[in-house]
Design a protein around this motif. Structure first.
Motif, PDB file in Angstrom:
ATOM      1  N   ARG B 199     119.108  21.478  92.843  1.00 23.12           N
ATOM      2  CA  ARG B 199     118.189  22.620  92.931  1.00 23.12           C
ATOM      3  C   ARG B 199     116.775  22.146  93.259  1.00 23.12           C
ATOM      4  O   ARG B 199     116.040  22.799  93.986  1.00 23.12           O
ATOM      5  CB  ARG B 199     118.167  23.390  91.605  1.00 23.12           C
ATOM      6  N   ILE B 200     116.419  20.992  92.713  1.00 19.59           N
ATOM      7  CA  ILE B 200     115.094  20.432  92.993  1.00 19.59           C
ATOM      8  C   ILE B 200     115.033  19.953  94.449  1.00 19.59           C
ATOM      9  O   ILE B 200     114.022  20.126  95.130  1.00 19.59           O
ATOM     10  CB  ILE B 200     114.777  19.277  92.022  1.00 19.59           C
ATOM     11  N   ARG B 201     116.137  19.370  94.920  1.00 13.36           N
ATOM     12  CA  ARG B 201     116.174  18.883  96.304  1.00 13.36           C
ATOM     13  C   ARG B 201     115.929  20.026  97.292  1.00 13.36           C
ATOM     14  O   ARG B 201     115.301  19.848  98.332  1.00 13.36           O
ATOM     15  CB  ARG B 201     117.522  18.219  96.590  1.00 13.36           C
ATOM     16  N   ASP B 202     116.435  21.209  96.926  1.00 13.94           N
ATOM     17  CA  ASP B 202     116.219  22.375  97.789  1.00 13.94           C
ATOM     18  C   ASP B 202     114.726  22.682  97.942  1.00 13.94           C
ATOM     19  O   ASP B 202     114.287  23.218  98.964  1.00 13.94           O
ATOM     20  CB  ASP B 202     116.921  23.609  97.206  1.00 13.94           C
ATOM     21  N   SER B 203     113.953  22.370  96.886  1.00 13.41           N
ATOM     22  CA  SER B 203     112.515  22.671  96.917  1.00 13.41           C
ATOM     23  C   SER B 203     111.706  21.528  97.506  1.00 13.41           C
ATOM     24  O   SER B 203     110.810  21.738  98.322  1.00 13.41           O
ATOM     25  CB  SER B 203     111.990  22.950  95.508  1.00 13.41           C
ATOM     26  N   SER B 204     111.995  20.282  97.053  1.00 12.98           N
ATOM     27  CA  SER B 204     111.206  19.133  97.513  1.00 12.98           C
ATOM     28  C   SER B 204     112.058  17.866  97.425  1.00 12.98           C
ATOM     29  O   SER B 204     112.538  17.508  96.345  1.00 12.98           O
ATOM     30  CB  SER B 204     109.953  18.987  96.638  1.00 12.98           C
ATOM     31  N   VAL B 205     112.182  17.209  98.554  1.00 18.46           N
ATOM     32  CA  VAL B 205     112.978  15.969  98.580  1.00 18.46           C
ATOM     33  C   VAL B 205     112.244  14.868  97.807  1.00 18.46           C
ATOM     34  O   VAL B 205     112.863  14.066  97.089  1.00 18.46           O
ATOM     35  CB  VAL B 205     113.248  15.531 100.038  1.00 18.46           C
ATOM     36  N   LEU B 207     110.195  15.201  95.250  1.00 15.76           N
ATOM     37  CA  LEU B 207     110.358  15.434  93.815  1.00 15.76           C
ATOM     38  C   LEU B 207     111.778  15.074  93.375  1.00 15.76           C
ATOM     39  O   LEU B 207     111.994  14.516  92.287  1.00 15.76           O
ATOM     40  CB  LEU B 207     110.050  16.907  93.483  1.00 15.76           C
ATOM     41  N   TYR B 208     112.717  15.367  94.250  1.00 17.24           N
ATOM     42  CA  TYR B 208     114.113  15.033  93.959  1.00 17.24           C
ATOM     43  C   TYR B 208     114.264  13.522  93.758  1.00 17.24           C
ATOM     44  O   TYR B 208     114.920  13.058  92.815  1.00 17.24           O
ATOM     45  CB  TYR B 208     114.996  15.527  95.120  1.00 17.24           C
ATOM     46  N   ASP B 209     113.621  12.746  94.648  1.00 14.63           N
ATOM     47  CA  ASP B 209     113.699  11.285  94.527  1.00 14.63           C
ATOM     48  C   ASP B 209     113.026  10.797  93.244  1.00 14.63           C
ATOM     49  O   ASP B 209     113.512   9.880  92.582  1.00 14.63           O
ATOM     50  CB  ASP B 209     113.056  10.612  95.749  1.00 14.63           C
ATOM     51  N   ILE B 210     111.909  11.423  92.927  1.00 15.15           N
ATOM     52  CA  ILE B 210     111.208  11.050  91.680  1.00 15.15           C
ATOM     53  C   ILE B 210     112.128  11.309  90.485  1.00 15.15           C
ATOM     54  O   ILE B 210     112.266  10.474  89.593  1.00 15.15           O
ATOM     55  CB  ILE B 210     109.878  11.833  91.537  1.00 15.15           C
ATOM     56  N   CYS B 211     112.757  12.471  90.492  1.00 17.99           N
ATOM     57  CA  CYS B 211     113.662  12.832  89.391  1.00 17.99           C
ATOM     58  C   CYS B 211     114.836  11.861  89.303  1.00 17.99           C
ATOM     59  O   CYS B 211     115.265  11.492  88.213  1.00 17.99           O
ATOM     60  CB  CYS B 211     114.216  14.245  89.574  1.00 17.99           C
ATOM     61  N   ARG B 212     115.342  11.456  90.467  1.00 22.35           N
ATOM     62  CA  ARG B 212     116.509  10.567  90.487  1.00 22.35           C
ATOM     63  C   ARG B 212     116.194   9.228  89.853  1.00 22.35           C
ATOM     64  O   ARG B 212     117.056   8.588  89.254  1.00 22.35           O
ATOM     65  CB  ARG B 212     116.959  10.337  91.930  1.00 22.35           C
ATOM     66  N   PHE B 213     114.950   8.769  90.024  1.00 24.08           N
ATOM     67  CA  PHE B 213     114.590   7.453  89.492  1.00 24.08           C
ATOM     68  C   PHE B 213     113.831   7.543  88.165  1.00 24.08           C
ATOM     69  O   PHE B 213     113.234   6.571  87.730  1.00 24.08           O
ATOM     70  CB  PHE B 213     113.790   6.667  90.544  1.00 24.08           C
ATOM     71  N   ASN B 214     113.882   8.689  87.565  1.00 22.65           N
ATOM     72  CA  ASN B 214     113.260   8.864  86.249  1.00 22.65           C
ATOM     73  C   ASN B 214     114.250   8.382  85.183  1.00 22.65           C
ATOM     74  O   ASN B 214     115.363   8.895  85.090  1.00 22.65           O
ATOM     75  CB  ASN B 214     112.957  10.371  86.068  1.00 22.65           C
ATOM     76  N   PRO B 215     113.881   7.395  84.372  1.00 19.22           N
ATOM     77  CA  PRO B 215     114.814   6.885  83.351  1.00 19.22           C
ATOM     78  C   PRO B 215     115.310   7.987  82.412  1.00 19.22           C
ATOM     79  O   PRO B 215     116.415   7.902  81.870  1.00 19.22           O
ATOM     80  CB  PRO B 215     113.972   5.863  82.583  1.00 19.22           C
ATOM     81  N   PHE B 216     114.490   9.027  82.245  1.00 16.73           N
ATOM     82  CA  PHE B 216     114.911  10.115  81.367  1.00 16.73           C
ATOM     83  C   PHE B 216     116.106  10.859  81.977  1.00 16.73           C
ATOM     84  O   PHE B 216     117.003  11.296  81.258  1.00 16.73           O
ATOM     85  CB  PHE B 216     113.743  11.076  81.118  1.00 16.73           C
TER      86      PHE B 216
END
Lengths: 249, 267
Positions: B199-205, B207-216
């Motif tokens: 869903r995030i990727r649909d909005s911003s790639v 941000l999606y990458d940031i989320c993917r590499f977030n340890p959380f």
């Protein structure tokens, strides 16, 4: 061939600087086992920094520190095991009871449950807190807390006790009780004591005195020797003369 | 020092943290109320807004409440880790940290013991939350509830190690508010805790990458899969790696040669 007995604490050529401020410069002294040594200095003289180095809170980069012959940098486990510390700041957990605080300290020194309980009971009795063992530390008075900290520092039966201005903020009676207790421990158990203070009336004639001023050791020797060297009649006057002379220089 | 002495030291630190937790009831309720508000109110409100397609480990369509439970579990661990680091800063300011540091045990062992104690306290809170969520209708397989335990411990250690590192960097208690704004909130919201990453990727790639590499995110996904008795190997690798990095950073931060230099300067 003579053998020199190992010192309880041997500080050799120790220096320390905070960013932009030199706090200790070439400090060297020895404390024999069972000796009561007063580290005298005004606030800001470098006493607490010296304590932080001897307790390995700070790393000693210049000079060396040995506790009963063990180098603090290389054999810190053994050296710290011989050390009991009463810090200037209270370090008791206010939300735990007196008993729980003592148990925690025993655990931090790896004491067995079998040896822990009798020592705690004895320590509480000596501190006059046997009846308050289950009370939260928060409910104890300032003097009682200090006695508890002292009792705690001795639980693992250290051979050297460091006390950093332990009487600050206490009333006259509590202060005297603490001093008497530590002097008693020093005499009876042969525990070496390094007692940091800026209160010159805590010095006795038989004490070994270290006079620290602006990070330098101005004098080390007996209290009587200090009076003789400065040709004064009281430690207070001697202290003023020495520190005044150092500032003038 | 014998091996048993090390065990007794760890036991003592565990007992102390446990007692402190029991004595601080506000902390316990605070830790529990936060995810429950999200579960009871936020999830109910967003149920119809945020549709969740079938994504692993789920095998069918699920309600939004079910989707966010692993994220809320990780949220408990995150806040607990930060709470633990807050208490380290407090202990340091109040002086009780000094007592720990002058123990004859190696410093790394003392810090690790403190970390383990904090992780166990956090996991207890998680299980209480999962029990409440169960009655709210979020019922993962019972085997998953058991198997999630190691995932919880690993994630709690990772987030606790991050907190430990932050506590070595933070000079004063007052600075801790910054941690909330710059660490906790970004970590939580830039993750898969509340919404699937597609869903995030649909909005911003980006941000999606940031989320993917977030340890959380890795912690959330590790917990999500474990709750359904599956292992997300990538997340496991990520959480383990992050734990190692944060732990080494924390040990460096508490090294007497530098970390403790930040202590209040005394005379």
């Amino acid at each position: 061939m003579t053998f020199e007995p190992v010192s309880a604490l041997e500080v050799s050529g120790v220096g320390f600087a905070y960013p932009r401020r030199q706090v200790l410069e070439d400090v060297s002294f020895r404390i024999p086992p069972g000796c009561f040594c007063v580290l005298l200095g005004i606030n800001g003289a470098g006493k607490t920094t010296l304590f932080s180095l001897v307790t390995r809170l700070f790393l000693c980069r210049t000079g060396s520190i040995r506790i009963f012959g063990r180098d603090l940098a290389r054999e810190s486990h053994g050296a710290l095991g011989d050390l009991g510390v009463v810090f200037q700041q209270p370090t008791l957990d206010l939300d735990l009871s007196a008993l729980q605080n003592l148990k925690y300290h025993c655990a931090l020194h790896g004491l067995r449950p079998g040896e822990m309980r009798p020592r705690i009971d004895a320590a509480l009795a000596v501190a006059g807190l046997a009846e308050r063992a289950k009370d939260k530390v928060r409910a104890l008075s300032g003097g009682q807390r200090r006695r508890l900290e002292l009792a705690r520092a001795l639980l693992h039966q250290p051979r050297l006790l460091l006390a950093d201005e332990p009487t600050v903020g206490l009333d006259v009676h509590s202060r005297q009780a603490i001093i008497d207790q530590v002097r008693g421990i020093c005499a009876d158990r042969g525990v070496g004591v390094l007692w940091a203070t800026h209160l010159v009336d805590e010095v006795q004639a038989s004490d070994l005195v270290l006079l620290l001023h602006q990070g330098r050791l101005l004098y080390q020797g007996s209290a009587e020797g200090l009076l003789a060297e400065t040709r004064t009649e009281s430690v207070h006057a001697a202290f003023n003369r020495m520190t005044g002379a150092a500032e003038a220089a | 020092m014998t091996g048993w002495a090390y065990v007794r030291c760890l036991n003592g630190i565990l007992a102390r943290e446990g007692l402190r937790f029991l004595h601080q009831r506000e902390r316990f309720f605070g830790a529990l109320v936060r995810p429950l508000v999200w579960l009871f109110i936020f999830a109910a409100g967003f149920r119809s807004v945020l549709g969740v397609s079938i994504i692993p480990p789920y095998e069918t369509y699920i309600l939004y409440e079910e989707y966010i439970v692993p994220g809320l579990v990780a949220m408990i661990l995150l806040f607990s880790g930060m709470q633990s680091s807050l208490s380290m800063v407090y202990d340091r300011e109040m002086g009780s940290m000094r007592l720990l540091m002058v123990s004859p045990f190696p410093r790394w062992y003392l810090l690790l013991s403190k970390l383990i104690a904090g992780a166990l306290v956090a996991v207890v809170q998680v299980y209480i939350f999962l029990a409440i969520a169960w009655f709210w209708g979020v019922q993962p397989p019972p085997l998953g509830v058991l198997l999630v335990f190691p995932a919880l411990i690993l994630s709690a250690l990772m987030l606790g190690a991050l907190g430990l590192f932050l506590s070595s960097v933070i000079k004063q208690l007052e600075n801790f508010a910054g941690v909330m704004n710059f660490v906790i909130f970004p970590m939580f919201f830039a993750s898969s805790a509340l919404y699937p990453l597609w869903r995030i990727r649909d909005s911003s790639v980006l941000l999606y990458d940031i989320c993917r590499f977030n340890p959380f995110t890795w912690a959330v996904e590790l917990i999500r899969f474990a709750l359904y008795a599956e292992v997300n190997w990538l997340a496991l690798l990520g959480v383990s790696g992050a734990l190692l990095v944060f732990l080494l950073a924390a040990l460096y931060g508490y090294d007497p040669g530098r970390g403790m230099m930040r202590f209040k300067q005394g005379g």
